[in-house]
Design a protein around this motif. Structure first.
Motif, PDB file in Angstrom:
ATOM      1  N   UNK A 286     -11.276  -1.062   2.305  1.00  0.00           N
ATOM      2  CA  UNK A 286     -11.299   0.044   3.261  1.00  0.00           C
ATOM      3  C   UNK A 286      -9.879   0.459   3.653  1.00  0.00           C
ATOM      4  N   UNK A 287      -9.046  -0.513   3.948  1.00  0.00           N
ATOM      5  CA  UNK A 287      -7.676  -0.204   4.372  1.00  0.00           C
ATOM      6  C   UNK A 287      -6.881   0.438   3.250  1.00  0.00           C
ATOM      7  N   UNK A 288      -7.040  -0.133   2.052  1.00  0.00           N
ATOM      8  CA  UNK A 288      -6.287   0.402   0.914  1.00  0.00           C
ATOM      9  C   UNK A 288      -6.702   1.848   0.652  1.00  0.00           C
ATOM     10  N   UNK A 289      -8.001   2.061   0.640  1.00  0.00           N
ATOM     11  CA  UNK A 289      -8.475   3.420   0.366  1.00  0.00           C
ATOM     12  C   UNK A 289      -8.065   4.367   1.484  1.00  0.00           C
ATOM     13  N   UNK A 290      -8.104   3.833   2.707  1.00  0.00           N
ATOM     14  CA  UNK A 290      -7.641   4.663   3.842  1.00  0.00           C
ATOM     15  C   UNK A 290      -6.210   5.088   3.637  1.00  0.00           C
ATOM     16  N   UNK A 291      -5.386   4.134   3.231  1.00  0.00           N
ATOM     17  CA  UNK A 291      -3.976   4.465   2.982  1.00  0.00           C
ATOM     18  C   UNK A 291      -3.858   5.520   1.903  1.00  0.00           C
ATOM     19  N   UNK A 292      -4.688   5.370   0.868  1.00  0.00           N
ATOM     20  CA  UNK A 292      -4.598   6.331  -0.229  1.00  0.00           C
ATOM     21  C   UNK A 292      -5.129   7.703   0.198  1.00  0.00           C
ATOM     22  N   UNK A 293      -6.009   7.716   1.194  1.00  0.00           N
ATOM     23  CA  UNK A 293      -6.458   9.021   1.704  1.00  0.00           C
ATOM     24  C   UNK A 293      -5.280   9.763   2.347  1.00  0.00           C
ATOM     25  N   UNK A 294      -4.567   9.048   3.209  1.00  0.00           N
ATOM     26  CA  UNK A 294      -3.540   9.754   3.971  1.00  0.00           C
ATOM     27  C   UNK A 294      -2.214   9.845   3.231  1.00  0.00           C
TER      28      UNK A 294
ATOM     29  N   UNK B  62     -13.580   4.415   0.985  1.00  0.00           N
ATOM     30  CA  UNK B  62     -13.313   3.764   2.260  1.00  0.00           C
ATOM     31  C   UNK B  62     -14.579   3.672   3.089  1.00  0.00           C
ATOM     32  N   UNK B  63     -15.340   4.769   3.079  1.00  0.00           N
ATOM     33  CA  UNK B  63     -16.568   4.789   3.877  1.00  0.00           C
ATOM     34  C   UNK B  63     -17.587   3.803   3.330  1.00  0.00           C
ATOM     35  N   UNK B  64     -17.658   3.740   2.039  1.00  0.00           N
ATOM     36  CA  UNK B  64     -18.588   2.783   1.425  1.00  0.00           C
ATOM     37  C   UNK B  64     -18.185   1.361   1.798  1.00  0.00           C
ATOM     38  N   UNK B  65     -16.881   1.067   1.784  1.00  0.00           N
ATOM     39  CA  UNK B  65     -16.423  -0.256   2.160  1.00  0.00           C
ATOM     40  C   UNK B  65     -16.813  -0.559   3.591  1.00  0.00           C
ATOM     41  N   UNK B  66     -16.673   0.457   4.432  1.00  0.00           N
ATOM     42  CA  UNK B  66     -17.059   0.247   5.821  1.00  0.00           C
ATOM     43  C   UNK B  66     -18.547  -0.054   5.936  1.00  0.00           C
ATOM     44  N   UNK B  67     -19.331   0.648   5.146  1.00  0.00           N
ATOM     45  CA  UNK B  67     -20.765   0.359   5.137  1.00  0.00           C
ATOM     46  C   UNK B  67     -20.996  -1.099   4.774  1.00  0.00           C
ATOM     47  N   UNK B  68     -20.181  -1.602   3.841  1.00  0.00           N
ATOM     48  CA  UNK B  68     -20.271  -3.026   3.487  1.00  0.00           C
ATOM     49  C   UNK B  68     -19.990  -3.895   4.700  1.00  0.00           C
TER      50      UNK B  68
END
Lengths: 619, 142, 100
Positions: free
Chosen positions: B13-21, B39-45
């Protein structure tokens, strides 16, 4: 008292005319003038009717409505009708009416014709208010109103800087006196608790020592008002300058009525001045005497016809004040009345001369007018004789009464008698100087050569005024006034004082006339400067009093004004106002830098602020 | 096993979040959107790990489904030009790091400063699902 | 073991990442995505609290957040489209005035 409403009508008729003139008929000069003349003539006739019905009311009567009731203070809008105010009523409306008519001719072609008459009516209203007021507050209100209308009329030709300045000078000088007057009124009110003349008189008659040590102070403060309005030394400087106004104005306001208001007021509140332990009257007498002498000396070396008359007025006012000061208010009023007649006549005669000579006022540019303007000359001569006190003209009787009062009055003062006689000599001297130079001898200018008698509308008033000037001495006016003071205000008739006064004043007239004859008969220019040297120069320059005031009072005032200006400009406007505005603007400019419209900056600042709040809240 | 999953999902989630911004390789919004989905899918996890199964489902349905479709549609609609996908400005970088950093410091400080609450780990809560009874204040034993 | 603070740490970091995106990025769409990221970080914290406090209120709150976020995205994206049509730009540095 019958016809109680009549005095109100007398008072308010001129106001109605003034209001109508100012509000509606300013564009129609003839109509305004008709209204104005009609109003004052109506007032005069109604006064005559009232007096015919009621007599002179020596016991006094009042007609009052409550005007103000503030706490303990209740002020009436009331009219005092007694043998002091009723003759004054006749003088104001009578002399005023004649001068109104004269003005019709004198100002015929003036563009401000309508405004002039509206102002004149306003003045008449104010003067009648002063005469009729039955309490100090009302008296003061009308007193100020008189000052305003005087200001308006002195500055009538406001386009001329001298006239505008003279108006300002008159107003401001009067203000100085009025300030003292107001203090005096407040002092009386705070110690005696009432402003009503009748009640004051009652209190005083029961307990003459009620004012205690403040009696002198109160008397002098009230006298301050008279010093300003009646142009007594040292506040006399405005009156000669006031001659910048139209000549009828000088005749009505600055000779016959308004300047007499101070004397009238002193007589009205005489019971307040004549208290045991009060030295006010002595000082009043001396001020009057000094003014009389000073003005007579100055008049001797003036060359402007109106200024000579102005100083003569000052001198005669000094006489009246002196009469009040020696304890003879009735004689003061007597002299006031006769003076109103012949001084108005003198001014109107001078106006006639000025009119004929195309506004030439220097007497050394005149001469030989006696056969060119016979009516003017004859009436002027009558007035001069009256002023000098030649029997049987009116001035003889009244001046005699004044001089007798200095010998036999309650506050008799032989020094003042001597002073009065000296003034009488000087009066004759300067008046005959005027007559010789203006009317006799040879002409000294082209205008004088071409002079013609003034139109009838101007000569009739002269004749009308010459009548009382000559005959008022036989009308027992002093008896009427004496009634207002319980018979004791006048000098004793036929007493030794009268005999001496009569002889002295006759001697003074003869001496003055001989002097004038020798000096000014056929004189082409003034012989006095050569004989007196520097003294004559000082006399001509009014003993440099104006310059002294210029150098002290006015400079001090200018300095104060300059400081106040600087203070206002730099401290109030600069630091205070502009400081607030500057700080606001500076902060605004600084904050505007943050207002970029850029979303990211806002977000950043919001986050920083939030972080700060959280830090403070959690830490 | 659970902590392994936690680290996996949270790291993702954090990595993907970073890649989003702040994707160093691409400024393409589509890339950002794709990483947001991850990221959202990871959060669902992570929600599943927290025993919030329904929420996890809704998260995927609403966010990864509906919202992201909207995003992609709009990206396509706008058809952003190439020159608008510039690199991060220095101003943005500095202010961003400053603001986000300050905020992170405070949040983490609060989390760490509160200290570990004894016995409140996932293992001790094993088998205890937050149910309606807890919401209504009724003891779970009932 | 994994405790509440682990989840909170992840939530805080994710939130700050979103924050950084909002501040640093210029593309309106990406800023929007960053906002979503921040909302999700808050959701995570709420669910974690719900779990560790044995209280469903947290999860209820998350439902609301998701609902509102969905609605907000619908409206917000519509606005962005409208704005883009008017200004031909989705760069916040070009969108600094209130007047269109």
């Amino acid at each position: 008292m019958k016809l109680p409403l009549l005095p109100w009508l007398i008072l308010f008729l001129p106001l109605l005319a003034a209001a109508a003139g100012m509000l509606w008929t300013l564009r129609s000069p003839a109509r305004t003038a008709r209204l104005s003349v009609g109003a004052i003539a109506g007032s005069f006739l109604l006064s005559v009717v009232f007096i015919a019905v009621n007599g002179w009311l020596p016991a006094g009567a009042e007609s009052a409505v409550t005007w103000l009731a503030v706490g303990d203070l209740s002020v009436d809008l009331g009219l005092q009708l007694d043998s002091l105010s009723l003759p004054m009523l006749l003088v104001v409306t009578g002399v005023g009416g004649v001068i109104h008519v004269y003005s019709l001719g004198y100002l015929r072609d003036d563009p401000g014709f309508a405004r002039y008459f509206a102002c004149l009516s306003l003045f008449t209203f104010a003067m009648l208010g002063v005469v009729l007021a039955n309490n100090f507050l009302m008296l003061f209100v009308f007193w100020e109103l008189v000052g305003v209308s005087s200001y308006l009329l002195i500055g009538f030709w406001f386009g001329r800087p001298a006239a505008a300045d003279a108006g300002k000078k008159a107003f401001l000088t009067n203000r100085v006196g009025d300030f003292g007057f107001l203090l005096g009124i407040l002092l009386v009110w705070s110690t005696l608790g009432t402003l009503d003349f009748g009640e004051l008189r009652k209190i005083i008659s029961v307990r003459p020592d009620v004012l205690g040590g403040a009696a002198t102070l109160a008397g002098l403060l009230i006298f301050c008002g008279a010093v300003g309005k009646s142009a007594q030394f040292p506040l006399h400087v405005w009156l000669p300058d006031a001659m910048e106004g139209p000549t009828p104005v000088s005749a009505l306001i600055h000779a016959a009525t308004m300047v007499a208001a101070g004397v009238y007021m002193l007589c009205r509140v005489f019971f307040l001045l004549d208290l045991p332990g009060s030295h006010a009257l002595d000082i009043i007498g001396w001020i009057g005497g000094i003014t009389a002498l000073f003005a007579a000396v100055v008049a001797l070396q003036q060359n402007d016809i109106k200024r000579i008359l102005a100083y003569s007025t000052l001198s005669q006012l000094g006489y009246m004040v002196m009469a009040v000061g020696v304890g003879g208010p009735a004689t003061g009023m007597y002299h006031l009345t006769t003076h109103a007649f012949f001084k108005a006549l003198l001014f109107l005669g001078a106006g006639s001369v000025i009119h004929a000579l195309h506004h030439q006022q220097n007497i050394w540019k005149m001469g030989g007018l006696s056969w060119r303007m016979p009516v003017t000359f004859l009436t002027f001569l009558v007035a001069t004789l009256a002023l000098c006190g030649v029997p049987p003209f009116s001035g003889f009787f009244s001046k005699d009464a004044v001089l007798a009062a200095t010998l036999t009055g309650n506050h008799a003062n032989y020094l003042l008698f001597g002073l009065g006689v000296a003034v009488a000599v000087l009066t004759t001297l300067y008046m005959f100087r005027l007559v010789f130079v203006v009317f006799l001898g040879s002409t000294r200018s082209a205008h004088a050569n071409a002079a013609q008698e003034s139109p009838r509308i101007m000569t009739w008033p002269l004749a009308l005024l010459a009548l009382p000037s000559a005959l008022a001495g036989f009308w027992a006016i002093d008896g009427i006034y004496a009634g207002a003071f319980g018979g004791e205000g006048g000098a004793g008739h036929g007493g030794w004082g009268h005999t001496i006064a009569m002889l002295a004043s006759l001697a003074a007239v003869i001496g003055g006339f001989v002097l004038a004859w020798r000096l000014y008969r056929d004189a082409m220019d003034d012989p006095l400067p050569a004989k007196l040297g520097g003294l004559a120069e000082a006399m001509r320059d009014r003993f440099y009093l104006d310059e002294v005031y210029q150098g002290t009072v006015i400079r001090f005032q200018d300095a104060c004004a300059g400081f106040a200006d600087l203070f206002d400009r730099w401290i109030i406007a600069g630091v205070a106002v502009r400081g607030v505005h500057g700080t606001t603007e500076f902060v605004g400019r600084a904050l505007r830098l943050a207002q970029t419209g850029n979303l990211r900056t806002y977000a950043f600042l919001t986050v920083l602020g939030l972080a700060l709040i959280l830090y403070l809240a959690l830490g | 096993m659970e902590s392994l999953l936690f680290y996996l999902f949270s790291g993702l989630a954090l990595l993907c979040g970073l890649l989003v911004v702040a994707n160093p390789f691409s400024r393409n919004p589509v890339t950002s959107a794709m990483f947001l989905v991850l990221s959202i899918v990871s959060l669902a996890g992570l929600f599943v790990l927290l025993h919030a199964f329904f929420l996890a489902a809704v998260q995927i349905l609403v966010y990864a489904g509906a919202v992201m479709v909207l995003f992609l549609f709009v990206i396509m609609l706008l058809d952003l030009d190439e020159h608008q996908r510039r690199k991060l400005s220095r101003f943005g970088l500095v202010t961003g790091i400053l603001g986000a950093g300050a905020f992170a410091m405070i949040l983490l400080g609060a989390v760490v400063g509160s200290g570990t609450r004894e016995g409140l780990t996932t293992s001790t809560l094993e088998g205890r699902t937050a149910g309606p009874s807890a919401v209504l204040g009724i003891p779970a034993a009932l | 073991m994994i405790g509440l603070e682990h989840y909170l740490t992840v939530s805080a970091l994710l939130f700050c990442l979103g924050l950084f995106g909002v501040i640093a990025r210029r593309n309106l769409l990406v800023i929007y995505m960053s906002l979503e990221l921040m909302l999700n970080a808050a959701n995570l914290a709420l669910v974690a609290f719900s779990r560790f406090n044995q209280d469903l209120n947290g999860q209820v709150m998350v439902f609301f957040v998701i609902t509102v976020a969905a609605a907000e995205v619908a409206v917000g994206l519509a606005l962005i489209v409208a704005l883009y049509r008017r200004r031909q730009s989705a760069n916040v540095e070009h969108l600094t005035t209130l007047k269109l």
